[in-house]
Design a protein around this motif. Sequence first.
Motif, short mmCIF file in Angstrom:
data_model
loop_
_atom_site.label_atom_id
_atom_site.label_comp_id
_atom_site.label_asym_id
_atom_site.label_seq_id
_atom_site.Cartn_x
_atom_site.Cartn_y
_atom_site.Cartn_z
N GLN A 153 11.98 -7.88 38.22
CA GLN A 153 11.79 -6.51 37.75
C GLN A 153 12.84 -5.57 38.35
O GLN A 153 12.54 -4.43 38.72
N GLN A 154 14.08 -6.03 38.41
CA GLN A 154 15.12 -5.25 39.08
C GLN A 154 15.38 -3.93 38.37
O GLN A 154 15.74 -2.94 39.01
N HIS A 155 15.19 -3.89 37.05
CA HIS A 155 15.43 -2.64 36.31
C HIS A 155 14.45 -1.55 36.74
O HIS A 155 14.75 -0.35 36.62
N ILE A 156 13.30 -1.95 37.27
CA ILE A 156 12.31 -0.96 37.73
C ILE A 156 12.50 -0.67 39.22
O ILE A 156 12.50 0.51 39.63
N THR A 157 12.66 -1.69 40.01
CA THR A 157 12.77 -1.48 41.46
C THR A 157 14.02 -0.69 41.81
O THR A 157 13.99 0.16 42.72
N ASP A 158 15.14 -0.93 41.11
CA ASP A 158 16.36 -0.15 41.39
C ASP A 158 16.15 1.32 41.09
O ASP A 158 16.61 2.21 41.84
N GLU A 205 7.71 6.54 57.53
CA GLU A 205 8.40 7.43 58.45
C GLU A 205 9.86 7.03 58.64
O GLU A 205 10.70 7.87 58.98
N HIS A 206 10.20 5.78 58.39
CA HIS A 206 11.58 5.30 58.57
C HIS A 206 11.99 4.40 57.40
O HIS A 206 12.18 3.19 57.58
N PRO A 207 12.12 4.95 56.19
CA PRO A 207 12.47 4.11 55.03
C PRO A 207 13.91 3.60 55.12
O PRO A 207 14.77 4.23 55.73
N HIS A 208 14.15 2.42 54.51
CA HIS A 208 15.48 1.81 54.47
C HIS A 208 15.90 1.66 53.02
O HIS A 208 15.39 0.77 52.31
N ASP A 209 16.81 2.53 52.56
CA ASP A 209 17.31 2.47 51.19
C ASP A 209 16.18 2.45 50.17
O ASP A 209 16.21 1.72 49.18
N GLY A 210 15.17 3.27 50.41
CA GLY A 210 14.05 3.36 49.48
C GLY A 210 12.93 2.39 49.74
O GLY A 210 11.85 2.52 49.16
N ALA A 232 -5.30 -16.99 49.87
CA ALA A 232 -4.64 -17.53 48.68
C ALA A 232 -3.15 -17.21 48.73
O ALA A 232 -2.73 -16.17 49.25
N LEU A 233 -2.35 -18.11 48.17
CA LEU A 233 -0.90 -17.95 48.24
C LEU A 233 -0.43 -16.66 47.57
O LEU A 233 0.49 -16.00 48.05
N TYR A 234 -1.05 -16.29 46.44
CA TYR A 234 -0.56 -15.09 45.74
C TYR A 234 -0.84 -13.82 46.55
O TYR A 234 -0.13 -12.81 46.39
N ARG A 235 -1.84 -13.86 47.44
CA ARG A 235 -2.11 -12.72 48.31
C ARG A 235 -1.21 -12.77 49.54
O ARG A 235 -0.68 -11.75 50.00
N LYS A 236 -1.04 -13.99 50.07
CA LYS A 236 -0.25 -14.13 51.29
C LYS A 236 1.21 -13.81 51.04
O LYS A 236 1.89 -13.24 51.92
N TRP A 237 1.70 -14.15 49.84
CA TRP A 237 3.11 -13.95 49.54
C TRP A 237 3.36 -12.77 48.59
O TRP A 237 4.35 -12.74 47.89
N ARG A 238 2.45 -11.81 48.59
CA ARG A 238 2.67 -10.59 47.82
C ARG A 238 3.87 -9.83 48.39
O ARG A 238 3.93 -9.62 49.62
N PRO A 239 4.85 -9.42 47.59
CA PRO A 239 6.03 -8.73 48.12
C PRO A 239 5.66 -7.46 48.88
O PRO A 239 4.75 -6.71 48.46
N LEU A 240 6.36 -7.20 49.96
CA LEU A 240 6.11 -6.01 50.78
C LEU A 240 7.19 -4.96 50.60
O LEU A 240 7.03 -3.82 51.07
N THR A 241 8.31 -5.30 49.98
CA THR A 241 9.38 -4.34 49.71
C THR A 241 9.85 -4.53 48.28
O THR A 241 9.59 -5.56 47.64
N PHE A 242 10.56 -3.54 47.76
CA PHE A 242 11.10 -3.64 46.40
C PHE A 242 12.09 -4.79 46.29
O PHE A 242 12.23 -5.39 45.23
N ALA A 243 12.78 -5.09 47.37
CA ALA A 243 13.77 -6.16 47.33
C ALA A 243 13.12 -7.53 47.13
O ALA A 243 13.78 -8.46 46.66
N ASP A 244 11.83 -7.65 47.49
CA ASP A 244 11.14 -8.93 47.35
C ASP A 244 10.55 -9.14 45.96
O ASP A 244 10.11 -10.25 45.65
N VAL A 245 10.50 -8.12 45.15
CA VAL A 245 9.89 -8.23 43.83
C VAL A 245 10.79 -9.06 42.92
O VAL A 245 12.00 -8.82 42.84
N ILE A 246 10.21 -10.04 42.23
CA ILE A 246 10.97 -10.98 41.40
C ILE A 246 10.98 -10.52 39.95
O ILE A 246 9.93 -10.18 39.38
#
Length: 540
Positions: free
Chosen positions: A20-25, A64-69, A4-18
Amino acid sequence: MYQALYRKWRPLTFADVIGQQHITDTLRAQLTAGRLSHAYLFTGTRGTGKTTCAKILARAVNCEHPHDGDPCGECPACLGILDGSVLDVVEIDAASNNGVDNIRDILEETRYTPTAVKRRVYIIDEVHMLSIGAFNALLKTLEEPPPHVLFILATTEIHKVPQTILSRCQRFDFRRIDPRDIAKRLSEVAGAEGISITDGAAQLIARLADGAMRDALSMLDRASGGGPVDEAAVADSLGILGADDAVGLMESLKAGDASDAVRLIGEYYRAGRDLAGVYDQLLGLIRDMLLTIAAKSDVSALLSPAYSAETVRRLCEGTVPATLIAWSHIIQESLTRQRTASNRRIEAELCAVRLCSLRGDDYDDLTGRVSALEEKVKRGVPVQAVQTAAPAGDDRPPPPGDEDAPPPPGDDDAPAWVDEERPAMAQKPKPKEPAFAEWVGWPQFLEALKEKVSIAVYMNLKVSGKATLTDSALVIVCDDDVTRQLAKSARQPIDETAAAVVGRPIKVKFRLAEEQAEDNSALDEIVARAHELDIEVTEF
């Protein structure tokens, strides 16, 4: 296997979350600074990213190798958590694991350090479903967990979570995602999947999703099964009203065309559309029209993306807020009845008829009815008085002299039913109503009054009033109480106009049509005689 599209396109990083910037930041800043809390509580409506952010946070704390959180998505920890092979990250559905024993099993596991990653993470979804005993069992560990344990709780009903749990967690409130952000994301996903989608279809799905990205992707999945996705395809696949259809129904309501409105309702019913959803979308259009009429500034950014600002402004022409508010009340009442109605189609059609023929009591107050009437007059919409049906029987004029006299015996032209019904009529005699002789000077009176009173008073008297003239008074008969109250408010100009038209000072009385006319001729004669003798008379 298709995913299903909602599973296939689930965000993998905080930058991909639509949306909710006040939370992801905030979460990225805490991860970068190493100031993570031991327990988090994510709350918000469905499909806004609570579980998604919980899973990203679980990978970020063990990456083991995070990038800016953000997690890298390439190290063994990230890959293991993604494919579910890392057993130290546990996702629990509290709806089916809500007992004390389930929580005790979790607490027993927290004693042991993780084997494959740095921290053991427990994601408890729909945490409000836990029993009181389970909440109490979780309290102590939630307040002082081992350093290698992280709790992430998620819920859609924050009011059901005890205060003792809330006080031990860092709370983040997820907002509904803006429809414009959803539409933009849908276009991106559709482009990547090779799905042709129009801007109108993306905006329609975004409005129907009600702030939930997951719901929007599911709707896109359904609508894309038959080829290119446009507004018609979305309406057909979801069984809802298209934007053009809603506009057409609104135009029928504005014109007062009940037959056309009922025809449209029938078409929607045969097309398999939910009639409650049809009226719910009509409420959304009414809301946009109210905003456009009432606002003193540009409200284009506040309107639903399904309708253009130009379309809404066109529909607002010739419509007053009082009418829109009356429509919304009628629709809401009908939606309540449709839940229990045995035949929802009939209830929906009756609602359409009511919307096309508003009555005085449908408005919130007298001002609303007056403003609606003035708008009709200004637009040149003809307003016709309702004609009462004549009683069945002989329609010949009565013989001159005595209008109320019964037909003479042996009259061959008398209707056949007269003799047949006489026994029944003798058993249940009906009260004799005095004949109403309409004043021939009424049109002249209205024309003379037109420039002396407001348009509301004049139109109500013209549509819902008539008059009869006696030796002692001019009686204005009103079809409804609103007309009578308006006439009373303009008593002075009415008295002056009546005296001018009659040619002498005369008393003006107001009564409702359903009120029994009183025979006050004897009393009026006494009052007139008293005035001739200069005797002071007080009338009530």
